[in-house]
Design an enzyme around this catalytic site. Structure first.
Site, mmCIF file in Angstrom:
data_model
loop_
_atom_site.group_PDB
_atom_site.id
_atom_site.type_symbol
_atom_site.label_atom_id
_atom_site.label_comp_id
_atom_site.label_asym_id
_atom_site.label_seq_id
_atom_site.Cartn_x
_atom_site.Cartn_y
_atom_site.Cartn_z
ATOM 1 N N LYS A 151 0.845 -1.215 0.000
ATOM 2 C CA LYS A 151 0.000 0.000 0.000
ATOM 3 C C LYS A 151 0.871 1.253 0.000
ATOM 4 O O LYS A 151 0.667 2.161 -0.809
ATOM 5 C CB LYS A 151 -0.878 -0.016 1.257
ATOM 6 C CG LYS A 151 -1.413 1.323 1.692
ATOM 7 C CD LYS A 151 -2.207 1.174 2.987
ATOM 8 C CE LYS A 151 -2.642 2.479 3.599
ATOM 9 N NZ LYS A 151 -1.560 3.232 4.272
ATOM 10 N N ASP A 169 -5.150 8.161 8.802
ATOM 11 C CA ASP A 169 -5.379 7.601 10.122
ATOM 12 C C ASP A 169 -5.217 8.635 11.218
ATOM 13 O O ASP A 169 -4.371 9.517 11.137
ATOM 14 C CB ASP A 169 -4.371 6.478 10.366
ATOM 15 C CG ASP A 169 -4.694 5.282 9.516
ATOM 16 O OD1 ASP A 169 -5.887 5.000 9.351
ATOM 17 O OD2 ASP A 169 -3.755 4.649 9.028
HETATM 18 C C1 UD1 Z 1 4.216 6.863 6.109
HETATM 19 C C2 UD1 Z 1 3.281 5.684 5.974
HETATM 20 C C3 UD1 Z 1 2.771 5.243 7.336
HETATM 21 C C4 UD1 Z 1 3.944 4.975 8.266
HETATM 22 C C5 UD1 Z 1 4.890 6.159 8.297
HETATM 23 C C6 UD1 Z 1 6.148 5.907 9.112
HETATM 24 C C7 UD1 Z 1 2.229 5.998 3.838
HETATM 25 C C8 UD1 Z 1 0.993 6.272 3.081
HETATM 26 N N1 UD1 Z 1 2.149 6.069 5.157
HETATM 27 O O1 UD1 Z 1 3.459 7.935 6.651
HETATM 28 O O2 UD1 Z 1 2.004 4.056 7.172
HETATM 29 O O3 UD1 Z 1 3.441 4.752 9.571
HETATM 30 O O4 UD1 Z 1 5.299 6.503 6.961
HETATM 31 O O5 UD1 Z 1 6.783 4.759 8.667
HETATM 32 O O6 UD1 Z 1 3.262 5.706 3.268
HETATM 33 N N2 UD1 Z 1 6.414 14.617 10.434
HETATM 34 C C9 UD1 Z 1 6.582 15.929 10.732
HETATM 35 N N3 UD1 Z 1 6.654 16.834 9.695
HETATM 36 C C10 UD1 Z 1 6.560 16.451 8.400
HETATM 37 C C11 UD1 Z 1 6.380 15.078 8.103
HETATM 38 C C12 UD1 Z 1 6.318 14.183 9.146
HETATM 39 O O7 UD1 Z 1 6.660 16.318 11.901
HETATM 40 O O8 UD1 Z 1 6.615 17.314 7.505
HETATM 41 C C13 UD1 Z 1 6.306 13.644 11.539
HETATM 42 C C14 UD1 Z 1 4.928 13.014 11.593
HETATM 43 O O9 UD1 Z 1 4.021 13.784 12.325
HETATM 44 C C15 UD1 Z 1 5.228 11.686 12.262
HETATM 45 C C16 UD1 Z 1 6.639 11.356 11.768
HETATM 46 O O10 UD1 Z 1 7.187 12.577 11.298
HETATM 47 O O11 UD1 Z 1 5.247 11.830 13.662
HETATM 48 C C17 UD1 Z 1 6.670 10.306 10.674
HETATM 49 O O12 UD1 Z 1 5.977 10.779 9.544
HETATM 50 P P1 UD1 Z 1 6.317 10.288 8.067
HETATM 51 O O13 UD1 Z 1 7.559 9.469 8.079
HETATM 52 O O14 UD1 Z 1 6.284 11.483 7.184
HETATM 53 O O15 UD1 Z 1 5.100 9.340 7.765
HETATM 54 P P2 UD1 Z 1 4.033 9.429 6.610
HETATM 55 O O16 UD1 Z 1 4.717 9.654 5.309
HETATM 56 O O17 UD1 Z 1 2.914 10.312 7.008
#
Ligand code: UD1
Length: 419
Positions: free
Chosen positions: A17, A113
């Site tokens: 996914k 989520d």
């Molecule tokens: C993706 C996955 C999700 C997985 C996550 C971590 C998809 C669709 N989703 O989510 O299933 O749990 O990776 O492996 O691929 N953050 C910030 N600022 C930002 C971006 C992120 O503070 O600009 C924080 C988020 O709030 C979170 C953490 O970084 O606490 C991880 O986020 P990120 O690695 O970006 O996850 P996603 O891409 O949202």
């Protein structure tokens, strides 16, 4: 479902996914027909297909064959449908491709989520480094650039999966060199890099934490097979250990689950890696292990609820630490209803051995929490009803059918939200 059956047999692991949704977004980078295979039959693929259609692409999904054909327009629309974007967070991945291709992208602040604040500051800061001007207008992020994006060096404060992907997709068409340092290293990012390279992009350091991208003028559409879903594989593997079963995970890549398989082995399971997947088996009640989630290659946060369910039925006490999201422990409240002995404290949870879990009605709050509750239900005495299973449909193709084929006593209530 009724607990007590062992999982035995074989299950086929579909494409990931978290990869396919980004591969779909990347198709916007090249006009013409991109074909993706090993596409899982999950809700989020349908939503993303609608996002692309609303931007002018024509999308054909052969669900049974697992193939998706996306015909991307010469000039895609700039504004993604806000109703669709709010349903899946991965839709933010169209920001990079659209600003690179069109010079403008408007994406409603996304949904997905309810597992934490999930800010977008790293996406925004990175795109600004590449020369985009970014504002929030009417609840949407708007990114604009007057000419081509300009390559730049970007240091991510945290190896965010989504930010790394967006910046990669923006960087491949930027002018000059883009360096992304402290990049996320998840196998799904390597999969995206492979697609982009097949399309004509120039990327060095694939799989590492420094990605060096030489921008090119244009990309061409290609055919690509999606990497297998390590989280789905990990979920079945954990369920197998919980039920003291024996399952062959066909197509799963053990090398993408290193630390997970190590923990399962420490818990007493046997893992045999073969040419086309791996087999997990367990003869006794598992022993407890401590787990700390971290960006890849650390233990994946997307297997946190499932591993808490495992610890709830393991012998001993375990300490589990969540370092990626800030509210993933909502799941623990539901597990308590089944008789688990656990206590959360900040980003830690202590799980004590409970004599047994007992079936009860519980509610899935997100896709992985839902999977964790189903695994707990497989070992709970009596009947467990998991409600709001539409969350599970976001990420697990044929979950109930597959578990039943492996011997679980589980059914889906007709047309409803319970399993
Ligand atoms: C993706 C996955 C999700 C997985 C996550 C971590 C998809 C669709 N989703 O989510 O299933 O749990 O990776 O492996 O691929 N953050 C910030 N600022 C930002 C971006 C992120 O503070 O600009 C924080 C988020 O709030 C979170 C953490 O970084 O606490 C991880 O986020 P990120 O690695 O970006 O996850 P996603 O891409 O949202």
């Amino acid at each position: 479902m009724k607990g007590g059956s062992r999982l035995t047999g074989e299950v086929e692991i579909p494409g990931a996914k978290n990869s396919v949704l980004k591969l779909m977004a990347a198709s916007l980078l090249a006009p013409g027909r991109t074909t993706l295979s090993a596409v899982p039959d999950i809700l989020d693929v349908g939503v993303m297909a609608n996002v692309l259609t609303a931007l002018g692409a024509s999308v054909r999904w052969d669900v049974a064959g697992g193939t998706l054909t996306i015909d991307a327009p010469e000039v895609p629309g700039a504004a993604a449908d806000p109703g669709l974007v709010r349903r899946i967070r991965a839709s933010v991945a169209i920001l990079g491709p659209l600003v690179a291709r069109r010079g403008e992208a408007r994406v409603a602040l996304p949904g997905g989520d309810a597992i934490g604040s999930r800010a977008l500051d790293l996406h925004i800061a990175g795109l600004r480094r590449l020369g985009a001007v970014i504002d929030v207008e009417d609840g949407a992020l708007v990114a604009r650039t007057s000419g081509r994006l300009q390559g730049a060096s970007i240091w991510l404060d945290f190896p965010s999966v989504g930010a790394t992907e967006n910046l990669l997709m923006a960087g491949v068409l930027a002018k000059g060199t883009t360096v992304i340092d402290n990049a996320a290293r998840e196998p799904e990012i390597a999969d995206l890099c492979h697609l982009l390279i097949e399309m004509g992009a120039r990327i060095d350091g694939v799989g590492g934490s420094t990605l060096v991208i030489e921008g090119v003028d244009e990309l061409r559409p290609v055919s690509h097979r999606t990497v297998p879903d390590r989280i789905v594989a990990g979920t079945y593997a954990i369920g197998t250990v919980m039920t003291q079963g024996d399952v062959l995970l066909r197509g799963a890549r053990a090398e993408h689950l290193g630390i997970v398989l190590e923990k399962l082995t420490a818990a007493g399971a046997t893992v045999d890696v073969g040419a086309d997947g791996f087999r997990v088996s367990a003869d006794d009640r598992p022993r407890s292990v401590d787990v700390v989630t971290l960006p890849y290659p650390g233990f994946p946060t997307d297997l946190l609820p499932q591993v808490i369910a495992l610890e709830a039925v393991s012998q001993g006490i375990s300490l589990i630490t969540e370092n990626v999201f800030d509210s993933r422990f909502v799941f623990c409240r539901e597990l308590l209803r089944l008789g688990a002995q656990l206590r959360t404290d900040g980003h830690h949870v202590v799980v004590r051995e409970s004599p047994r879990l007992v079936g009860a009605p519980v509610v899935a709050s997100d896709v992985r929490a839902g999977a964790g509750l189903v695994l707990a239900g497989l070992v709970a005495e009596g009947t467990t009803e998991v409600h709001d299973v539409h969350h599970i449909d976001r990420g697990y193709a044929g979950f109930v059918e597959n578990l039943r084929a492996l011997g679980a006593d589980i059914r889906r209530e007709r047309g409803s939200a319970a399993a």
